[in-house]
Design a protein around this motif. Structure first.
Motif, mmCIF file in Angstrom:
data_model
loop_
_atom_site.group_PDB
_atom_site.id
_atom_site.type_symbol
_atom_site.label_atom_id
_atom_site.label_comp_id
_atom_site.label_asym_id
_atom_site.label_seq_id
_atom_site.Cartn_x
_atom_site.Cartn_y
_atom_site.Cartn_z
ATOM 1 N N GLU A 96 23.374 53.785 17.896
ATOM 2 C CA GLU A 96 24.827 53.795 18.113
ATOM 3 C C GLU A 96 25.528 54.809 17.220
ATOM 4 O O GLU A 96 26.486 55.438 17.639
ATOM 5 C CB GLU A 96 25.410 52.404 17.832
ATOM 6 N N ALA A 97 25.100 54.921 15.962
ATOM 7 C CA ALA A 97 25.818 55.777 15.018
ATOM 8 C C ALA A 97 24.926 56.145 13.836
ATOM 9 O O ALA A 97 24.013 55.401 13.488
ATOM 10 C CB ALA A 97 27.054 55.049 14.505
ATOM 11 N N PHE A 98 25.217 57.299 13.231
ATOM 12 C CA PHE A 98 24.478 57.719 12.033
ATOM 13 C C PHE A 98 25.064 57.118 10.765
ATOM 14 O O PHE A 98 24.410 57.088 9.731
ATOM 15 C CB PHE A 98 24.482 59.250 11.922
ATOM 16 N N ASP A 99 26.327 56.693 10.822
ATOM 17 C CA ASP A 99 26.935 56.067 9.641
ATOM 18 C C ASP A 99 26.810 54.565 9.762
ATOM 19 O O ASP A 99 26.973 54.010 10.846
ATOM 20 C CB ASP A 99 28.423 56.434 9.542
ATOM 21 N N TYR A 100 26.557 53.927 8.646
ATOM 22 C CA TYR A 100 26.409 52.470 8.631
ATOM 23 C C TYR A 100 27.591 51.877 7.900
ATOM 24 O O TYR A 100 27.991 52.382 6.842
ATOM 25 C CB TYR A 100 25.132 52.083 7.887
ATOM 26 N N ARG B 114 14.261 60.806 19.050
ATOM 27 C CA ARG B 114 14.589 62.028 18.299
ATOM 28 C C ARG B 114 14.352 63.294 19.133
ATOM 29 O O ARG B 114 15.120 64.252 19.054
ATOM 30 C CB ARG B 114 13.716 62.040 17.047
ATOM 31 N N THR C 186 18.826 65.387 0.309
ATOM 32 C CA THR C 186 19.193 64.851 1.612
ATOM 33 C C THR C 186 18.480 65.590 2.745
ATOM 34 O O THR C 186 18.709 65.321 3.912
ATOM 35 C CB THR C 186 20.711 64.960 1.837
ATOM 36 N N GLY D 51 22.786 51.106 13.867
ATOM 37 C CA GLY D 51 23.725 51.833 13.008
ATOM 38 C C GLY D 51 25.155 51.381 13.263
ATOM 39 O O GLY D 51 25.410 50.443 14.027
ATOM 40 N N VAL E 14 19.434 54.784 14.743
ATOM 41 C CA VAL E 14 20.777 55.359 14.844
ATOM 42 C C VAL E 14 21.186 55.382 16.319
ATOM 43 O O VAL E 14 21.799 56.326 16.786
ATOM 44 C CB VAL E 14 20.803 56.781 14.229
ATOM 45 N N GLY F 10 16.145 51.964 3.418
ATOM 46 C CA GLY F 10 15.953 53.009 4.430
ATOM 47 C C GLY F 10 14.466 53.216 4.653
ATOM 48 O O GLY F 10 13.669 53.137 3.725
ATOM 49 N N MET G 221 17.210 63.670 21.348
ATOM 50 C CA MET G 221 18.410 64.013 20.575
ATOM 51 C C MET G 221 18.415 65.509 20.243
ATOM 52 O O MET G 221 19.421 66.192 20.410
ATOM 53 C CB MET G 221 18.389 63.184 19.296
ATOM 54 N N SER H 1 21.225 67.857 21.917
ATOM 55 C CA SER H 1 22.363 68.116 21.022
ATOM 56 C C SER H 1 22.499 69.576 20.630
ATOM 57 O O SER H 1 23.533 69.997 20.130
ATOM 58 C CB SER H 1 22.200 67.301 19.743
#
Ligand SMILES: NC(=O)c1ccc[n+]([C@@H]2O[C@H](COP(=O)([O-])OP(=O)(O)OC[C@H]3O[C@@H](n4cnc5c(N)ncnc54)[C@H](OP(=O)(O)O)[C@@H]3O)[C@@H](O)[C@H]2O)c1
Length: 336
Positions: free
Chosen positions: A263-267, A41, A102, A239, A261, A283, A44, A48
């Motif tokens: 690879e990706a934040f969406d699963y 993190r 969120t 992910g 995550v 989670g 990141m 980012s």
């Protein structure tokens, strides 16, 4: 005192600055930092530009071990000279996560200033006592990587002896999961992109290793190693489509702890493996202070020694981040 700061996204913007030493306000502690362990993190946020949502200049880092240097008025939990660790989700003391929708809970090196500084002043409620069996370098790895694995397997996962745990990769969270699961009497299968790392995990108690590059159908390999049953616990670290494969590797009534995550934040996953296994997908968000205190006690009791790949001097933060880029075996720590 020295402190790392960054005001715009990109590693090239990191600066080691000199600033005034903070002082402990009411119910605060002034802590001399001894060690900071890095998490993906941190990298990141630095790379980012996500830091621009926070107060600038931003100081990264969340996982600190240090020594209390001064106690503010009304603070009673610790004394000068005590060794302490940050509790990552500052202010989350116990129970379920605070209801923030969120929004992430407050955390160091996020919406709160980070700990890559020679001194920090923090509310006394935001730290816990360091395990007596560990050095500050070792103990600095507990607040995020260690506690995340502990929460997934013990606090929320209720891991039982004899169950099978599938751990993905050999980074900080994964190697803590391996050590905790092994100590709890579970059988542990580890996936990695490296045969050399798979050989090393055996020395920490892994029963089997699967190279996820040379064995792309690793869920089937997990089934083969478990007489067709699958793993009771899977720690999902990547992910994206990987969650589908984690579900394929799962035993009936098994549990996937959704953590990473990489690879990706969406699963993405299909309903069929979820239905067929009556799977639980949970989670994980690190954990509250009470869980960290439980984990600290367990570390002392089990004499658990965190796996540290490398220790860097404070001024070598950029080199430490490059090591994280290469994929660590366990944790990377900055020593002050
Ligand atoms: N939800 C939470 O509470 C929580 C807490 C901590 C961390 N995290 C997240 O968990 C992830 C891991 O964190 P970390 O600190 O353990 O990272 P890390 O120490 O940087 O570990 C990276 C390791 O993961 C493995 N890896 C890389 N890509 C992979 C993939 N596609 N599939 C499986 N393994 C892969 C590699 O091991 P090999 O070289 O052996 O393949 C690599 O060395 C990150 O995404 C982090 O943000 C979440």
């Amino acid at each position: 005192m020295r402190r790392w700061e960054i005001s715009a996204g990109g590693r090239e913007n990191l600066r080691l600055t000199h600033v005034a030493r903070p002082s402990a306000g009411p119910r605060e502690l002034l802590i001399r930092t001894s060690a900071v362990s890095l998490n993906s993190r941190d990298k990141m946020f630095i790379d980012s530009g996500a830091i621009t949502q926070f107060a600038l200049p931003f100081t990264p880092g969340s996982d600190m071990a240090g020594v209390v240097a001064a106690v503010g008025a009304g603070a009673t939990r610790f004394s000068v000279g005590d060794r302490v660790l940050t509790s990552f989700t500052a202010g989350w003391l116990d129970g379920p996560p605070q209801p923030r929708g969120t929004e992430m809970p407050h955390s160091f090196g996020g919406d709160l200033p980070g700990v890559l500084a020679e001194y920090v002043a923090l509310p006394e409620d935001w730290v816990v006592a360091t395990p007596s069996s560990l050095s500050d370098i070792d103990a600095s790895t507990l607040p995020v990587a260690g506690l995340t694995a502990w929460s997934a397997l013990i606090e929320l996962g209720h891991l039982q002896p004899g169950q099978t745990v599938l751990v993905q990769g050999t980074g900080g969270v994964s190697l803590f999961a391996l050590q905790i699961a092994h100590a709890a009497g579970a059988r542990v299968i580890v996936t990695s992109a490296s045969d050399e790392k798979l050989a090393r995990v055996k020395t920490f108690g892994a029963t089997h290793g699967i190279n996820r590059r040379s064995t792309p159908n690793w869920p089937q390999a997990v089934k083969d190693l478990t007489a067709g049953n699958g793993a009771d616990h899977v720690l999902e670290m990547a992910g994206g489509e990987n969650l589908n494969r984690s579900l394929e590797a799962l035993a009936p009534n098994g549990r996937v702890s959704v953590i990473g995550v990489l690879e990706a934040f969406d699963y993405q996953f299909g309903a069929v493996p979820l239905f067929c296994n009556q799977a639980t997908v949970q989670g994980i968000f690190i954990g509250p202070r009470r869980s960290l205190e439980n984990f600290v006690r367990a570390v002392d009791h089990l004499r658990l020694k965190p796996v540290i790949d490398a220790v860097y001097d404070f001024e070598d933060l950029p080199r430490a981040l490059e090591h994280l880029d290469r994929g660590p075996f366990g944790k990377i720590v900055i020593h002050l």
